[in-house]
Design a protein around this motif. Sequence first.
Motif, PDB file in Angstrom:
ATOM      1  N   GLY A   1       0.812  -1.206   0.000  1.00 24.80           N
ATOM      2  CA  GLY A   1       0.000   0.000   0.000  1.00 24.80           C
ATOM      3  C   GLY A   1       0.847   1.258   0.000  1.00 24.80           C
ATOM      4  O   GLY A   1       2.042   1.216   0.312  1.00 24.80           O
ATOM      5  N   PRO A   2       0.232   2.389  -0.327  1.00 32.83           N
ATOM      6  CA  PRO A   2       0.958   3.661  -0.372  1.00 32.83           C
ATOM      7  C   PRO A   2       1.199   4.231   1.021  1.00 32.83           C
ATOM      8  O   PRO A   2       0.380   4.076   1.924  1.00 32.83           O
ATOM      9  N   ASP A   3       2.331   4.900   1.174  1.00 34.68           N
ATOM     10  CA  ASP A   3       2.660   5.545   2.450  1.00 34.68           C
ATOM     11  C   ASP A   3       1.799   6.783   2.658  1.00 34.68           C
ATOM     12  O   ASP A   3       1.400   7.461   1.702  1.00 34.68           O
ATOM     13  N   SER A   4       1.500   7.077   3.921  1.00 30.12           N
ATOM     14  CA  SER A   4       0.759   8.283   4.275  1.00 30.12           C
ATOM     15  C   SER A   4       1.356   8.863   5.545  1.00 30.12           C
ATOM     16  O   SER A   4       1.519   8.154   6.547  1.00 30.12           O
ATOM     17  N   ASP A   5       1.723  10.137   5.482  1.00 29.46           N
ATOM     18  CA  ASP A   5       2.250  10.844   6.652  1.00 29.46           C
ATOM     19  C   ASP A   5       3.532  10.229   7.224  1.00 29.46           C
ATOM     20  O   ASP A   5       3.787  10.316   8.422  1.00 29.46           O
ATOM     21  N   GLY A   6       4.339   9.589   6.373  1.00 27.87           N
ATOM     22  CA  GLY A   6       5.606   9.051   6.844  1.00 27.87           C
ATOM     23  C   GLY A   6       5.494   7.832   7.723  1.00 27.87           C
ATOM     24  O   GLY A   6       6.470   7.439   8.395  1.00 27.87           O
ATOM     25  N   TYR A   7       4.346   7.163   7.721  1.00 34.03           N
ATOM     26  CA  TYR A   7       4.117   6.007   8.590  1.00 34.03           C
ATOM     27  C   TYR A   7       4.984   4.821   8.180  1.00 34.03           C
ATOM     28  O   TYR A   7       5.348   3.994   9.018  1.00 34.03           O
ATOM     29  N   LEU A   8       5.322   4.733   6.904  1.00 33.48           N
ATOM     30  CA  LEU A   8       6.132   3.612   6.418  1.00 33.48           C
ATOM     31  C   LEU A   8       7.461   3.536   7.163  1.00 33.48           C
ATOM     32  O   LEU A   8       7.869   2.452   7.602  1.00 33.48           O
TER      33      LEU A   8
END
Length: 370
Positions: free
Chosen positions: A228-235
């Motif tokens: 899935g795509p990263d959001s808000d640097g959570y990756l």
Amino acid sequence: MHIMMSADWFYPSQMGGPSNGIYWQAKAMRQAGRQVTVVATSQDLPPTVPIDRWLEMDCGQVIYTKNPHFYLPFKHIWYAIGAIRKADVAHINSLFYPSSVLLVMAAQLLGKRIIWAPHGELSPSALSYRPRLKRLLLRLFRSISKGIVFHSTSLAETDHIRKHFGPNAAISEIENMMEMPPVVERKARNYLLFIGRLHPIKAIDHLIKALSESVIFRRSDFVLTIAGPDSDGYLQHLKTLAKSVNLAEKINFVGPVWGTEKEQLYADARITILPSHAENFGNVVIESLAQGTPVVASTGTPWQLLESEQAGSWVANTPNELRQVIEYYIQMPSETYHFYRKQATELAHRRFDIYANVAKWERFYEEVAR
């Protein structure tokens, strides 16, 4: 009947479930003989998609607007108001996207029937992000909510709407449905799957902690695949966490996946896990079930049905609860597991095929338009 739909993200964008869900809904209504117009932003689109011009698609007329900034959707508002003028029903998707409240007010001034869909934005977990601003906006929304019909996808979301808009709010509850994907040939592999937007509300950190506490998982050949795509640097947070609990070698981050690759990822997995703190629905559940893969969903999601249909499990998203249920599926006897897979496929097609159940949406729009 002419239906206008707004969308901040819209297919072929893959940023979250609504981007596909609104598309499937529009396509089903178009095939049912209704006129449909969709005004969307150009967020996260492939570069081949034309921008700022009307397109004739299988879901109706669609325009993807290029705005100065995602949160300054001037063109989106301009084209949407023009489309509302010609429509019988304005279906506004999202509460807190800046254009939504303006489009609701414009539709009211134009004397149009209005449906407003929160898409999970009223859950306690969702409201915990930027809570002061959202409290202020909710006061404004309540002041203009007379005559609006809210679309809810679950009993929990209905309760959230009533909490913020009062016990007399007009609500129609229709669960999300989708266009069933082609079933791909399964090539069973030893991995557990999370798929979706990488955001703190998804509680993927709880899943990683659960696996870190499982001796059975550590000693097994199973790995966790996160797509899935990263959001808000959570990756980066998740990668750091995986390394800190010595699971970096057993967790694969594969990024966004689409099309046949995504369906194969679902089909080959042992289970799909949705550990979210909150979901108003969770399209990934249907997508996984459609490929015959059982789902473990948290009690922050409206998926009790998985238990009663024996197509998966519905558990608290604490690391201990997640650990226990994952170990159950890793060690599940083959005969039992194949029964769960059969139940999963049958449930997806019986309850969530939008073309088989489009009459629910037709009745809803007809009642609103009266």
